[in-house]
Design an enzyme around this catalytic site. Structure first.
Site, PDB file in Angstrom:
ATOM      1  N   LEU A 140      -7.190  -1.870  -3.209  1.00  0.00           N
ATOM      2  CA  LEU A 140      -6.282  -2.333  -4.245  1.00  0.00           C
ATOM      3  C   LEU A 140      -6.224  -3.850  -4.288  1.00  0.00           C
ATOM      4  O   LEU A 140      -6.325  -4.524  -3.269  1.00  0.00           O
ATOM      5  CB  LEU A 140      -4.867  -1.795  -4.000  1.00  0.00           C
ATOM      6  CG  LEU A 140      -4.737  -0.293  -3.744  1.00  0.00           C
ATOM      7  CD1 LEU A 140      -3.273   0.056  -3.521  1.00  0.00           C
ATOM      8  CD2 LEU A 140      -5.315   0.494  -4.899  1.00  0.00           C
ATOM      9  N   CYS A 165      -5.715  -9.733   3.110  1.00  0.00           N
ATOM     10  CA  CYS A 165      -6.922  -8.925   3.333  1.00  0.00           C
ATOM     11  C   CYS A 165      -8.159  -9.727   3.726  1.00  0.00           C
ATOM     12  O   CYS A 165      -8.720  -9.521   4.797  1.00  0.00           O
ATOM     13  CB  CYS A 165      -7.227  -8.101   2.083  1.00  0.00           C
ATOM     14  SG  CYS A 165      -5.981  -6.855   1.722  1.00  0.00           S
ATOM     15  N   LYS A 183     -14.443  -0.302   4.482  1.00  0.00           N
ATOM     16  CA  LYS A 183     -13.337  -1.158   4.061  1.00  0.00           C
ATOM     17  C   LYS A 183     -13.555  -2.598   4.509  1.00  0.00           C
ATOM     18  O   LYS A 183     -13.442  -3.553   3.712  1.00  0.00           O
ATOM     19  CB  LYS A 183     -12.018  -0.623   4.627  1.00  0.00           C
ATOM     20  CG  LYS A 183     -10.821  -1.552   4.486  1.00  0.00           C
ATOM     21  CD  LYS A 183     -10.459  -1.815   3.032  1.00  0.00           C
ATOM     22  CE  LYS A 183      -9.192  -2.657   2.955  1.00  0.00           C
ATOM     23  NZ  LYS A 183      -8.814  -2.947   1.558  1.00  0.00           N
ATOM     24  N   LYS A 229      15.558  -1.600   4.101  1.00  0.00           N
ATOM     25  CA  LYS A 229      14.592  -1.411   3.023  1.00  0.00           C
ATOM     26  C   LYS A 229      14.734  -0.025   2.405  1.00  0.00           C
ATOM     27  O   LYS A 229      14.651   0.138   1.180  1.00  0.00           O
ATOM     28  CB  LYS A 229      13.169  -1.623   3.555  1.00  0.00           C
ATOM     29  CG  LYS A 229      12.105  -1.582   2.467  1.00  0.00           C
ATOM     30  CD  LYS A 229      10.706  -1.705   3.034  1.00  0.00           C
ATOM     31  CE  LYS A 229      10.398  -3.106   3.484  1.00  0.00           C
ATOM     32  NZ  LYS A 229       8.954  -3.264   3.839  1.00  0.00           N
ATOM     33  N   LEU A 251     -16.953 -14.847  -8.315  1.00  0.00           N
ATOM     34  CA  LEU A 251     -17.734 -16.078  -8.271  1.00  0.00           C
ATOM     35  C   LEU A 251     -16.920 -17.252  -8.808  1.00  0.00           C
ATOM     36  O   LEU A 251     -17.477 -18.250  -9.228  1.00  0.00           O
ATOM     37  CB  LEU A 251     -19.027 -15.925  -9.094  1.00  0.00           C
ATOM     38  CG  LEU A 251     -20.111 -15.034  -8.482  1.00  0.00           C
ATOM     39  CD1 LEU A 251     -21.290 -14.898  -9.446  1.00  0.00           C
ATOM     40  CD2 LEU A 251     -20.596 -15.588  -7.140  1.00  0.00           C
ATOM     41  N   VAL A 287       0.829  -1.203   0.000  1.00  0.00           N
ATOM     42  CA  VAL A 287       0.000   0.000   0.000  1.00  0.00           C
ATOM     43  C   VAL A 287       0.866   1.256   0.000  1.00  0.00           C
ATOM     44  O   VAL A 287       0.619   2.207  -0.756  1.00  0.00           O
ATOM     45  CB  VAL A 287      -0.956   0.001   1.202  1.00  0.00           C
ATOM     46  CG1 VAL A 287      -1.761   1.304   1.256  1.00  0.00           C
ATOM     47  CG2 VAL A 287      -1.903  -1.189   1.134  1.00  0.00           C
ATOM     48  N   ASP A 346      10.219   4.681   6.410  1.00  0.00           N
ATOM     49  CA  ASP A 346      10.101   3.351   7.006  1.00  0.00           C
ATOM     50  C   ASP A 346      11.180   3.215   8.071  1.00  0.00           C
ATOM     51  O   ASP A 346      12.283   3.758   7.905  1.00  0.00           O
ATOM     52  CB  ASP A 346      10.267   2.268   5.936  1.00  0.00           C
ATOM     53  CG  ASP A 346       9.652   0.937   6.355  1.00  0.00           C
ATOM     54  OD1 ASP A 346      10.156   0.334   7.332  1.00  0.00           O
ATOM     55  OD2 ASP A 346       8.682   0.505   5.716  1.00  0.00           O
ATOM     56  N   LYS A 377      -8.110 -11.793   7.073  1.00  0.00           N
ATOM     57  CA  LYS A 377      -7.861 -10.904   8.211  1.00  0.00           C
ATOM     58  C   LYS A 377      -9.028  -9.953   8.443  1.00  0.00           C
ATOM     59  O   LYS A 377      -9.452  -9.751   9.587  1.00  0.00           O
ATOM     60  CB  LYS A 377      -6.579 -10.117   7.968  1.00  0.00           C
ATOM     61  CG  LYS A 377      -6.248  -9.080   9.039  1.00  0.00           C
ATOM     62  CD  LYS A 377      -4.902  -8.430   8.789  1.00  0.00           C
ATOM     63  CE  LYS A 377      -4.909  -7.521   7.588  1.00  0.00           C
ATOM     64  NZ  LYS A 377      -5.679  -6.271   7.817  1.00  0.00           N
TER      65      LYS A 377
END
Length: 476
Positions: free
Chosen positions: A173, A297, A241, A55, A287, A31, A50, A300
């Site tokens: 997304l 996602c 969401k 990273k 479907l 994200v 971050d 969770k």
């Protein structure tokens, strides 16, 4: 603030307000990196932050730590507008601050807010004495926006609710198509005080009006006009969401439950899905019967809603059933293998696809993980292949026992069965008749329903009648 779909005739003042703004994006996962690329492409100056120094160094070298089609190219094109840091001091110069950190499931299914808390506490001392908007894009429990505001009040000497606004702006997304979903969204949801929503609307003005030049790698769809814009409260935005993901999870599990009955009565789930999906009230998407969902996602977020209901003494049995059906699908693959091979001990099983979906290297809750684990426990020998995710699997799945195959042909050679666990286009286009001749038994468990005739006599799929008898041909 009541729910309102913001009309096309947004005020000129809002649309032109600070056309190029200074933005900080906290978190450099799927994200966060997508948000950096999007906002830089819209013309804003963006700093990605971050706490993982390795990273950040990787990003400074131009190396993107995740696989997402088109992302590395778009970030490279916007390099003059993008900077990377581990220092929260950059918040002081920001007009808008995005929180895009992870919210992994904690005990009992409730999301763990450790990273949200860390981000808010890191931001607070650096808030300036001018107007700033703090935007939460992470998927969080209802009420987290208020929680973040309390943290800012407690830890910032400059916090003023008339100048500092917390807004919920959930992302919708899909990994593998994240850039297209970002640039050409169905809707943009923003929840919070009207002043904060107006400021965020100004930031998004080129996106809302679609005045930006589309990237060459991600052209604007011909039929696309502009996104719907929904302004609402913090709590409603957070609920939108969760509810959206839970509903999509329900559709997938519903298709899988119907598929199981289709196999037993002789119906074809793909024909059934086409028939019911043609109803505009239902729609054809989500479907697809098969191995079920994975990723970060659906499971969770659905579990998060169940946990929220439990907190208020409100059971949510439909959502729990969706989870149960989804994870049952992984065992169905094992049962199909057992029906044909009887014992799995000593059998060589090829697993094609390790990422939870195609066009990503994300392994979170990937069905292939459970398949490999269960097959090894039953003393089968597992050979696995994925076009993209194998290097990541070496790092994240050291506890699993399997052999990597350099290509699909190597995976299938002398295999007793092959399981298609991820619907990569590469697997659709294989020369299956030739590959079947290299296997000990010509048995394909197509757990994503990607293959078509004339191989149907040798394929077990979901929601379709399988071979009338077990695959017995044994090639030397």
């Amino acid at each position: 603030m009541c729910l309102a779909v913001i009309p096309r005739s947004l005020s000129e003042a809002v649309l032109t307000h600070e056309s190029s703004q200074q933005v900080v994006v906290i978190g450099t996962g799927y994200v966060g990196l997508g948000t950096v690329a999007l906002l830089a492409h819209l013309g804003h100056r963006v700093t990605g932050l971050d706490i993982d120094a390795a990273k950040i160094e990787q990003l400074r070298r131009g190396e993107v730590p995740i696989y997402e089609p088109g992302l590395a190219s778009l970030l490279a094109q916007q390099a003059d507008r993008v900077h990377w840091t581990t220092d929260y001091a950059v918040v002081a110069q920001a007009d808008v601050i995005f929180i895009c950190v992870g919210t992994p499931p904690g005990p009992g299914g409730a999301p763990d807010l450790e990273f949200i808390t860390g981000a808010a506490v890191g931001i607070a001392p650096h808030l300036s004495d001018r107007s700033q908007v703090l935007v939460n894009k992470s998927t969080v429990p209802i009420g987290t926006g208020d929680f973040v505001q309390r943290l800012l009040e407690e830890h910032s000497p400059h916090f003023d609710e008339t100048r500092h606004f917390v807004v919920s702006n959930p992302e919708f997304l899909r990994e593998g198509t994240a850039l297209g979903d970002s640039l050409y969204p169905d809707r943009i949801v923003m929840g919070g005080a009207p002043e904060g929503v107006a400021r965020l609307t100004a930031l998004y003005a080129p996106l809302i009006e679609q005045t930006f030049a589309p990237p060459a790698e991600t052209p604007r769809p011909e039929s696309y006009l502009r996104p719907g814009v929904v302004g609402t409260t913090l709590q409603s935005a957070e609920m939108i969401k969760y509810a959206a993901n839970a509903f999509l999870a329900l559709k997938i599990s519903f298709a899988n439950e119907i598929a199981g009955l289709c196999e037993r009565v002789g119906a074809d789930i793909q024909e059934v899905a086409t028939g019911i999906g043609a109803d505009a009230r239902i729609g054809p998407r989500f479907l697809q019967a098969g191995l079920g969902w994975g990723g970060s996602c659906f499971g969770k977020d659905t579990q998060g809603l169940i946990s929220a209901g439990r907190e208020y003494g409100y059971p949510m049995p439909i959502l729990q059933a969706a989870i149960d059906v989804n994870y049952r699908q992984r065992q169905v693959v094992i049962e199909k293998l057992q029906r044909h091979l009887k014992t799995l001990k000593g059998k060589r099983i090829a697993v094609l696809g390790m990422a939870f979906k195609p066009n990503t290297d994300d392994l979170r809750d990937a069905p292939a993980h459970d398949l490999i684990q269960r097959l090894h426990a039953m003393e089968a020998s597992v050979v696995a292949h994925d076009p993209v995710a194998m290097p990541r699997a070496r790092r994240e799945w050291p506890h699993l026992t399997y052999t990597e195959a350099p290509d699909p042909a190597s995976a299938l050679r002398r295999a007793d069965a092959v399981v298609i666990a991820t619907e990569w286009d590469e697997y659709r286009g294989l020369d299956w008749p030739a590959l079947l001749l290299t296997m000990r038994r010509p048995l394909i468990i197509d757990a994503r329903n990607v293959l078509r005739s004339p191989l149907l006599a040798q394929i077990e799929q979901f929601g379709r009648e399988g071979p009338s008898s077990p695959a017995e041909t044994v090639h030397p």
